[in-house]
Design an enzyme around this catalytic site. Structure first.
Site, PDB file in Angstrom:
ATOM      1  CG  HIS A  19     -26.356  20.535  -5.366  1.00  0.00           C
ATOM      2  ND1 HIS A  19     -26.975  21.710  -5.007  1.00  0.00           N
ATOM      3  CD2 HIS A  19     -25.323  20.390  -4.504  1.00  0.00           C
ATOM      4  CE1 HIS A  19     -26.340  22.254  -3.981  1.00  0.00           C
ATOM      5  NE2 HIS A  19     -25.321  21.466  -3.662  1.00  0.00           N
ATOM      6  CG  ASP A  51     -29.295  23.437  -6.606  1.00  0.00           C
ATOM      7  OD1 ASP A  51     -28.740  24.373  -5.994  1.00  0.00           O
ATOM      8  OD2 ASP A  51     -29.132  22.247  -6.310  1.00  0.00           O
TER       9      ASP A  51
END
Length: 482
Positions: free
Chosen positions: A20, A125
């Site tokens: 990520h 995110d």
């Protein structure tokens, strides 16, 4: 557009795992290259990883990217060990949810930053659903970053809307994904418990995601893909499913030279020059690259089957096995490493994946189908041998093998939590390797992969689809702040 957007300030909030963080940092670099003031919010132990990647950026037009640290919750509040601020330092893969839960405690210090710095936008995110409410408190638009494909975004949405897996009588019976471009078939075994049952352990997390995702609370989404790669699914996501998104990838292409590509993520445990020098001695399209990402775990029995399959195929290979608890040969057949000297390069740890995939000697990639790896293979023009395990990886496999037709599956049937939950035998691996490198369809797959690689590079060039989408997004965010 550099310097025109200097008054625009964007916060980037990546989740604390390499899969990520890496694309989120690449994305921040893209915005910064357009003159946007960018700040990456992270925790103290993750800041050096991000800082190293940014320091190697050679584009002198990029304004300095700021890194702002917020304190990670203490062990009393999280139950995690001291200094555990990243998936790499988790006691076990089963603790991943604990990291997600702990991250919720970052909300208060994050809001303090919003209060004092008042950015024009937050790109967070999707593992931070609370960031939507935090941004809304200050009238700041929040963009989601999922880090997955349009194909998977559509499939996830449809699975939760229509629950088609309930219409079959057994786990192994196939069903067609409804209201979805193309006739894509899945099995209930491949869907994943957390989608089907609102797995108790993830139940509250999914509820938060649904609330954040619904009722137009999220302004839109940035997607690490390019329109030409999966245009039917991008259109379906925006037009049929009512989403608002901007494909601005492949994000990895913002890294132009070897040093930038090497410094993404952890420090490689093998010198990139040594690795590339080894590849330089091999013929074009002859080497199999095997890597299952930064989170996935395979049992020793499965590693043994992979070793036997590679040996039986007769192909040269680079195999990233990660760090083993024991440095003995119990996980591979006896004498395997000695027999493979010169023919196989085994890397125990982190590898410079983008550099490896871009080398002309690489002819196939055995991958878990994580989206970063999948898109990096597409960008490098390398056909894939698909070995999905968890997350959205079974959807990515369908995209690669049935839609793009640039790969073949090894036959994994069952979804598992951060691990392979089925035992693929050596002969299936041997067969897949030979199909991609030597079979009658190998040349056709390779040609398709090279064509997509060219499309990917054109997309991020000035005037390309991703570059134009990025410009449009920046312009829209600028108009919101006036």
């Amino acid at each position: 557009m550099a310097n025109k957007n200097g008054s625009l300030h964007i916060f980037f909030l990546p989740f604390m795992t390499h899969g990520h963080m890496i694309p989120c940092v690449d994305m921040a670099k893209l915005f910064a290259a357009k003159g946007v003031r960018t700040t990456i919010i992270t925790t103290p132990l993750n800041a050096p990883i991000i800082s190293k990647a940014i320091e190697k950026t050679k584009n002198h037009q990029i304004k300095e990217i700021q890194i702002q640290s917020i304190k990670f919750p203490n062990t009393i509040d999280t139950g995690l060990p001291e200094g555990c601020e990243h998936s790499d330092s988790l006691p076990s893969p089963d603790s991943f949810l604990d990291l997600i839960i702990a991250a919720k405690l970052l909300q208060e210090p994050f809001e303090q930053l919003l209060l004092h710095q008042r950015p024009n936008c937050v790109i967070a995110d999707w593992f931070f659903p609370w960031a939507t409410d935090s941004a809304a408190k200050f009238g700041i638009p929040r963009l989601d970053f999922h880090g997955i494909s349009f194909f998977s975004l559509c499939a996830y949405k449809i699975m939760r809307l229509y629950e088609p897996y309930k219409n079959v009588s057994s786990d192994s019976e196939s069903f067609v994904i409804p209201n979805f471009p193309g006739e894509i078939k899945m099995k209930r075994l491949q869907v994943g418990e957390f989608v089907m049952k609102d797995d108790v352990s993830y139940c509250n997390f999914w509820k938060e995601l649904k609330v954040s995702d619904g009722e137009g609370k999220v302004y839109g989404e940035v997607v690490n893909s390019f329109y030409e790669l999966e245009k039917d699914y991008a259109d379906h996501y925006n037009n049929e499913l009512g989403r608002k998104s901007w494909p601005i990838g492949p994000l990895s292409l913002c890294n132009k030279d070897k040093e930038e590509k090497t410094c993404r993520g952890k420090e490689a445990c093998i010198d990139e020059h040594e690795c590339l020098k080894w590849l330089d001695t091999k013929k074009g399209n002859s080497v199999v690259y095997v890597c299952f990402g930064s989170l996935m775990n395979l049992p020793d029995s499965q590693l043994g089957e992979i070793a036997m399959g590679l040996e039986a195929s007769g192909q040269e290979f680079i195999w990233v096995v990660g760090k083993r608890k024991e440095d003995k040969e119990e996980w591979v057949p006896q004498g395997f490493e000695k027999r493979m000297e010169g023919k196989g390069l085994i890397i125990r740890g982190w590898a410079p994946q983008v550099l490896i995939l871009e080398h002309q000697a690489i002819g196939a990639f055995v991958t878990h189908c994580g989206w970063n790896s999948t898109l990096e293979a597409v960008t490098a023009g390398v056909p894939m041998i698909t070995f999905p395990m968890s997350g959205e990886q079974f959807y990515n496999e369908k995209l690669v093998t049935e839609v793009l037709k640039i790969g073949v599956p090894v036959g994994v049937e069952k979804w598992g939590k951060l691990s392979a939950d089925s035992n693929v035998k050596w002969d299936a691996i041997e067969k897949a390797v030979k199909m991609v490198l030597k079979g009658k369809e190998a040349k056709e797959m390779r040609n398709k992969a090279k064509l997509l690689a060219n499309m990917a590079r054109r997309a991020v060039e000035e005037g390309g689809s991703s570059d134009s989408n990025l410009n449009a997004l920046i312009q829209e965010l600028g108009s919101l702040s006036r």
